[in-house]
Every structure is written in structure tokens, then in C-alpha cells.
Design an enzyme around this catalytic site. Sequence first.
Site, PDB file in Angstrom:
ATOM      1  N   HIS A   1      -0.557 -21.118   0.366  1.00  0.00           N
ATOM      2  CA  HIS A   1       0.521 -20.146   0.524  1.00  0.00           C
ATOM      3  C   HIS A   1       1.172 -19.797  -0.813  1.00  0.00           C
ATOM      4  O   HIS A   1       1.630 -18.688  -1.018  1.00  0.00           O
ATOM      5  CB  HIS A   1       1.597 -20.685   1.476  1.00  0.00           C
ATOM      6  CG  HIS A   1       1.155 -20.701   2.914  1.00  0.00           C
ATOM      7  ND1 HIS A   1       0.037 -21.366   3.343  1.00  0.00           N
ATOM      8  CD2 HIS A   1       1.688 -20.122   4.015  1.00  0.00           C
ATOM      9  CE1 HIS A   1      -0.107 -21.204   4.648  1.00  0.00           C
ATOM     10  NE2 HIS A   1       0.887 -20.445   5.077  1.00  0.00           N
TER      11      HIS A   1
ATOM     12  N   ARG B   1      -7.312 -21.379  -0.986  1.00  0.00           N
ATOM     13  CA  ARG B   1      -6.321 -20.783  -0.080  1.00  0.00           C
ATOM     14  C   ARG B   1      -5.081 -21.658  -0.058  1.00  0.00           C
ATOM     15  O   ARG B   1      -5.135 -22.831   0.327  1.00  0.00           O
ATOM     16  CB  ARG B   1      -6.888 -20.655   1.343  1.00  0.00           C
ATOM     17  CG  ARG B   1      -5.907 -20.023   2.314  1.00  0.00           C
ATOM     18  CD  ARG B   1      -6.405 -20.062   3.751  1.00  0.00           C
ATOM     19  NE  ARG B   1      -5.411 -19.500   4.662  1.00  0.00           N
ATOM     20  CZ  ARG B   1      -4.355 -20.165   5.138  1.00  0.00           C
ATOM     21  NH1 ARG B   1      -4.151 -21.423   4.785  1.00  0.00           N
ATOM     22  NH2 ARG B   1      -3.492 -19.572   5.949  1.00  0.00           N
TER      23      ARG B   1
ATOM     24  N   LEU C   1      11.156   1.377   7.199  1.00  0.00           N
ATOM     25  CA  LEU C   1      10.542   1.791   5.950  1.00  0.00           C
ATOM     26  C   LEU C   1      11.320   2.987   5.392  1.00  0.00           C
ATOM     27  O   LEU C   1      11.627   3.914   6.139  1.00  0.00           O
ATOM     28  CB  LEU C   1       9.088   2.201   6.203  1.00  0.00           C
ATOM     29  CG  LEU C   1       8.308   2.466   4.916  1.00  0.00           C
ATOM     30  CD1 LEU C   1       7.937   1.145   4.251  1.00  0.00           C
ATOM     31  CD2 LEU C   1       7.062   3.276   5.191  1.00  0.00           C
TER      32      LEU C   1
ATOM     33  N   ARG D   1       8.551   3.839  -4.623  1.00  0.00           N
ATOM     34  CA  ARG D   1       8.501   2.897  -3.505  1.00  0.00           C
ATOM     35  C   ARG D   1       7.447   1.813  -3.748  1.00  0.00           C
ATOM     36  O   ARG D   1       7.648   0.646  -3.380  1.00  0.00           O
ATOM     37  CB  ARG D   1       8.224   3.627  -2.191  1.00  0.00           C
ATOM     38  CG  ARG D   1       8.328   2.676  -0.989  1.00  0.00           C
ATOM     39  CD  ARG D   1       8.196   3.382   0.325  1.00  0.00           C
ATOM     40  NE  ARG D   1       6.902   4.046   0.438  1.00  0.00           N
ATOM     41  CZ  ARG D   1       6.567   4.881   1.417  1.00  0.00           C
ATOM     42  NH1 ARG D   1       7.452   5.160   2.373  1.00  0.00           N
ATOM     43  NH2 ARG D   1       5.375   5.437   1.461  1.00  0.00           N
TER      44      ARG D   1
ATOM     45  N   TYR E   1       0.838  -1.202   0.000  1.00  0.00           N
ATOM     46  CA  TYR E   1       0.000   0.000   0.000  1.00  0.00           C
ATOM     47  C   TYR E   1       0.869   1.247   0.000  1.00  0.00           C
ATOM     48  O   TYR E   1       2.089   1.179   0.215  1.00  0.00           O
ATOM     49  CB  TYR E   1      -0.944  -0.004   1.213  1.00  0.00           C
ATOM     50  CG  TYR E   1      -0.285   0.368   2.535  1.00  0.00           C
ATOM     51  CD1 TYR E   1       0.564  -0.510   3.187  1.00  0.00           C
ATOM     52  CD2 TYR E   1      -0.514   1.610   3.121  1.00  0.00           C
ATOM     53  CE1 TYR E   1       1.161  -0.162   4.394  1.00  0.00           C
ATOM     54  CE2 TYR E   1       0.077   1.962   4.329  1.00  0.00           C
ATOM     55  CZ  TYR E   1       0.919   1.074   4.956  1.00  0.00           C
ATOM     56  OH  TYR E   1       1.522   1.413   6.137  1.00  0.00           O
TER      57      TYR E   1
HETATM   58  C1  LIG Z   1       6.426   2.003   9.832  1.00  0.00           C
HETATM   59  C2  LIG Z   1       6.432   3.310   9.109  1.00  0.00           C
HETATM   60  N1  LIG Z   1       7.583   3.994   9.035  1.00  0.00           N
HETATM   61  C3  LIG Z   1       7.646   5.185   8.402  1.00  0.00           C
HETATM   62  C4  LIG Z   1       6.526   5.749   7.815  1.00  0.00           C
HETATM   63  C5  LIG Z   1       6.624   7.073   7.117  1.00  0.00           C
HETATM   64  O1  LIG Z   1       6.615   6.907   5.712  1.00  0.00           O
HETATM   65  P1  LIG Z   1       6.113   8.033   4.734  1.00  0.00           P
HETATM   66  O2  LIG Z   1       6.906   9.259   5.045  1.00  0.00           O
HETATM   67  O3  LIG Z   1       6.419   7.497   3.377  1.00  0.00           O
HETATM   68  O4  LIG Z   1       4.660   8.229   4.975  1.00  0.00           O
HETATM   69  C6  LIG Z   1       5.311   5.070   7.854  1.00  0.00           C
HETATM   70  C7  LIG Z   1       4.121   5.642   7.226  1.00  0.00           C
HETATM   71  O5  LIG Z   1       3.047   5.140   7.288  1.00  0.00           O
HETATM   72  C8  LIG Z   1       5.266   3.811   8.515  1.00  0.00           C
HETATM   73  O6  LIG Z   1       4.120   3.115   8.591  1.00  0.00           O
END
Ligand SMILES: Cc1ncc(COP(=O)(O)O)c(C=O)c1O
Length: 284
Positions: free
Chosen positions: A102, A100, A206, A51, A32
Site C-alpha cells: 500500500h 505490491r 467532481l 484539475r 485521469y
Molecule cells: C463523476 C463525474 N462528475 C462530473 C463529471 C463531468 O466532468 P467534466 O465536465 O470535467 O467532464 C464527470 C466526467 O467524467 C464525472 O465522471
Amino acid sequence: MTTAYLNGSFVPLEEARISPMDRGFLFGDGIYEVIPSYEGRMVGFDRHMQRLNQGLAAIKLGNPLSTDAWKTLLSEVASRNNGDYLGLYLQVTRGAPPIRNHRFPENCPPTLFAYAFDVHEPNDGDPTRATCYRVATTTDRRWRRCDIKSVALLGNVLHMMEGVDTGADEILLFNDQDELTEAAACNVFVVQGDSILTPPLDQEKLPGVTRNMLVDILRHEALPIIETPLTRDAVITADEVWLTSSTKEIAPVVAIDGQIVGDGRPGPIWAKTQALFAANRFSA
Ligand SMILES: Cc1ncc(COP(=O)(O)O)c(C=O)c1O
């Protein structure tokens, strides 16, 4: 009324239906994004698309739409929903096969979903309008691919609730080496003297679009931004601590585990940096 997009149609959100066999529902098998849209202009669109492509490639799922098609679709989602300040949510899952299992299904069309929700009007660096965060801390117990923006967020959800259950609004996560990874739903920056520091990217965090925009903006302005591991001690003794995410931009942290950060108010470097971010959010 919120209008959603689901598999080719625009429908009232409450009428949108997916199969219980959807692999997003059964396995959290999907990716997402959340993209801010302010007065009809998306923030960081190309970075979010990059991303999204990385996330889909990491889970071996093809991107069902071109970047241009995503732009058209998301613009349509924004214009069909009221409000000047929106978050545009999009999700791609591996679809709903009849069985279903995996293993990845063959020839199964992905499920595409998007909708819009209201976000706060962004801040231009005014401390009186800042949403401040009180955070808790804990050991990061999530999986080892937190660089993938997967819809399987149970680890983040449970960490968030660990914070909420202590009366905090967010929670800072530290790995087994006691180094800061990120927060349950944000990246983290700290200020030490004149320097702005944030942990380097790896599979424990992330790659936040807001984080990366901010790093690039600071570098472009020749401001002292350092990507370096941060121990718990470095974080709790910092002059300022910030959370970053698409829906928060840069948010000041005013307390960690009940201990006040700085003087317990948004700091001066936060105000300058959020103003700088606001001036560059559509171009960075
Ligand atoms: C775990 C996590 N880290 C960092 C971020 C920040 O990411 P972004 O700046 O792309 O929204 C998010 C955003 O939802 C997140 O869920």
C-alpha cells in the site's frame, strides 16, 4: 485503428501493454482526464490541466509533464487518430514497482497513457439533435473525496449500473441529507423559472470542467446562475434538468424515475444555454 501513447511511444491501442504490477491496475492509484478535441482544437485545455494538477497533488504524485508537453502530446494523439470529434483520454498512475504494498514506492516512474475515442458532433442548441437522458435516483455511496478525478471509479460504476438496471441512462446521486451531489458520470443543473441552479462544489462532487465553464459563461452574460444545495424535491419538480460533462456538454434530462421532466422534451432554457455554450466553448 486507434493509436495510443504509452510511456514515451505511440503504439496501436491493441498492442499497448502495462505490467500487472501497475498501481493503477492493483489499487486504482492514478488520475485521469477526458478532453474534447473538435476539428483539432481542444475544449477547456487549461482547465483540464489545472484539475489534473489538483488531482495529482491530492494523491501526492508529481505531474510528469509540463502543460506545454501535455499539449504537444495530446495534439499528437489527436492528429494520429482519425475523426473530427474526439475525446482525448489521459491517465497517470504511480507506476509498476516490483512489490505490491500500500505504501508509495520510491523512485518508481509513473505510467503515462493516452488515447483518443470518437464523440458525437457537439450540439449548437438544436433540440432535434439533442441526446436526451432518462435518469434514476439513488443515495450516493461513494467515498468522501469525489473531488479527485481518480481512476478508482468502482463506486461510480456500481451507481451507473443501478440506473442502467432500471432502464435508465444515468443516475442522480443524493447524499444522506437528501441533497443532490452529482450523477454517476456528470454534474447536474436544474432550471426553476428563470433561474439556473447547481449544487456548490465540495468534496462530494467532481469539479466538472463543463460545469465550471458553464457557470462562468452564464455569469459573464449576467444570467441568473445560483450555486445552492438542491433537495430531491427541488430536482424532481424543476422545469428542466441537465447533465454536464466533457463528452456530453449540456444534455437534457427528460425523465426522473419514470416521471417526465417539464413536457418530456429539451426545454427552451436548455436550447439557449447549449447555444451559448457552443458559442463560447473555445474561449471560456
Ligand atoms: C463523476 C463525474 N462528475 C462530473 C463529471 C463531468 O466532468 P467534466 O465536465 O470535467 O467532464 C464527470 C466526467 O467524467 C464525472 O465522471
